[in-house]
Scaffold this active site. Structure first.
Site, mmCIF file in Angstrom:
data_model
loop_
_atom_site.group_PDB
_atom_site.id
_atom_site.type_symbol
_atom_site.label_atom_id
_atom_site.label_comp_id
_atom_site.label_asym_id
_atom_site.label_seq_id
_atom_site.Cartn_x
_atom_site.Cartn_y
_atom_site.Cartn_z
ATOM 1 N N ARG A 23 79.944 37.354 46.727
ATOM 2 C CA ARG A 23 80.051 36.083 47.636
ATOM 3 C C ARG A 23 78.492 35.352 47.470
ATOM 4 O O ARG A 23 78.365 34.307 47.899
ATOM 5 C CB ARG A 23 80.383 36.601 49.012
ATOM 6 N N GLN A 47 56.421 27.537 66.803
ATOM 7 C CA GLN A 47 57.237 26.528 65.829
ATOM 8 C C GLN A 47 57.776 26.891 64.824
ATOM 9 O O GLN A 47 57.228 28.042 64.127
ATOM 10 C CB GLN A 47 56.257 25.278 65.961
ATOM 11 N N ASP A 48 58.856 26.643 64.437
ATOM 12 C CA ASP A 48 59.247 26.613 63.124
ATOM 13 C C ASP A 48 59.382 25.301 62.192
ATOM 14 O O ASP A 48 59.717 24.281 62.886
ATOM 15 C CB ASP A 48 60.731 27.214 62.867
ATOM 16 N N ARG A 59 50.627 21.495 48.041
ATOM 17 C CA ARG A 59 50.327 21.170 49.478
ATOM 18 C C ARG A 59 49.086 21.980 49.583
ATOM 19 O O ARG A 59 49.317 23.383 49.642
ATOM 20 C CB ARG A 59 51.635 21.302 50.250
ATOM 21 N N HIS A 62 44.996 24.033 53.352
ATOM 22 C CA HIS A 62 44.762 23.541 54.885
ATOM 23 C C HIS A 62 44.643 24.928 55.687
ATOM 24 O O HIS A 62 44.978 25.790 55.492
ATOM 25 C CB HIS A 62 46.325 23.225 55.332
ATOM 26 N N LYS A 71 50.559 32.340 60.641
ATOM 27 C CA LYS A 71 51.890 31.824 60.294
ATOM 28 C C LYS A 71 52.670 32.763 59.342
ATOM 29 O O LYS A 71 51.980 33.434 58.618
ATOM 30 C CB LYS A 71 51.835 30.284 59.633
ATOM 31 N N HIS A 118 45.537 27.732 53.391
ATOM 32 C CA HIS A 118 46.839 28.267 52.838
ATOM 33 C C HIS A 118 47.214 26.959 51.908
ATOM 34 O O HIS A 118 47.261 25.964 52.481
ATOM 35 C CB HIS A 118 47.797 28.388 53.781
ATOM 36 N N TYR A 131 57.919 27.793 57.528
ATOM 37 C CA TYR A 131 56.679 28.328 58.400
ATOM 38 C C TYR A 131 57.156 28.578 59.650
ATOM 39 O O TYR A 131 57.421 27.692 60.441
ATOM 40 C CB TYR A 131 55.681 27.254 58.368
ATOM 41 N N ASP A 142 42.772 20.243 62.080
ATOM 42 C CA ASP A 142 43.033 20.430 60.801
ATOM 43 C C ASP A 142 41.750 20.643 60.147
ATOM 44 O O ASP A 142 40.832 19.737 60.206
ATOM 45 C CB ASP A 142 43.842 19.222 60.185
ATOM 46 N N ASP A 167 45.220 15.436 51.077
ATOM 47 C CA ASP A 167 44.670 16.428 50.508
ATOM 48 C C ASP A 167 44.030 16.111 49.451
ATOM 49 O O ASP A 167 42.925 16.655 48.922
ATOM 50 C CB ASP A 167 46.123 17.263 49.868
#
Length: 196
Positions: A23, A47-48, A59, A62, A71, A118, A131, A142, A167
């Site tokens: 499956r 948070q997700d 990306r 950061h 995270k 990251h 995340y 940030d 970035d």
């Protein structure tokens, strides 16, 4: 689910055991008991989030000032070249980075504690990254370093196709080192700066 430590203190790899059959597969993506067994406090995750990137997109890199951000990161679809940079001034591995492959086959997750940068590059046509974060996002906290910073010299495995304007405008590793040059870590620096 097994946990493996990396050469960067506090950065952990969570390796699930997917159950595969005709499956498809079933896999545990998070286990609070396993997280607690290595000193994490799962109840602190707030948070997700999820991002989708196309092949070649980068990306990062950061990080967060202030209280920082821990995270748990995984690639739920496709594959990414994941980079974690130690930005803790008192760490013996300050300035070192590791590269990991996160994908939807091995399903390895990486836990990145406070004080790290990251970033990642999508290796597949489409890559979804999830995340689980222990702080609410505060854009004012940030910090970033350019993905192509000459001093960090991080090789990206495929041609870089797209990078956000934020970035592109990120500072250098040298700029971040200067920010971190006062005694203590990013958290100490920001707290002292705000007190003045």
């Amino acid at each position: 689910m097994m946990v493996r430590r990396t050469e960067l203190e506090g950065v952990l790899l969570f390796e699930p055991t997917p159950h595969r059959d005709t499956r498809g597969f079933f896999s545990r993506t998070f286990d609070a008991a396993v997280a607690e067994s290595v000193g994490l406090q799962p109840a602190t995750f707030r948070q997700d989030s999820q991002s989708r990137s196309h092949r070649g997109v980068v990306r990062g890199l950061h990080g967060r000032q202030g209280s920082g951000e821990g995270k748990l990161v995984r690639c739920s679809f496709g594959a990414v070249h994941d980079i974690v940079v130690d930005a803790r001034p008192q760490s013996p591995t300050f300035g070192r980075w590791i590269a990991l492959r996160l994908d939807d086959q091995d399903m390895v997750h990486v836990y990145i504690p406070h004080g790290f940068l990251h970033g990642f590059q999508a290796l597949s046509d489409v890559a979804d990254v999830c995340y689980r974060i222990d702080q609410e996002h505060d854009p004012a906290a940030d910090v970033g370093v350019r993905y192509d910073d000459a001093e960090l010299d991080i090789p990206w495995p495929v041609d870089v196709r797209d990078v956000s304007e934020r970035d592109r405008q990120a500072g250098s590793w040298s700029d971040l080192r200067e920010l971190l040059s006062c005694p203590g870590n990013m958290t100490d620096h920001v707290e002292r700066t705000r007190v003045r």
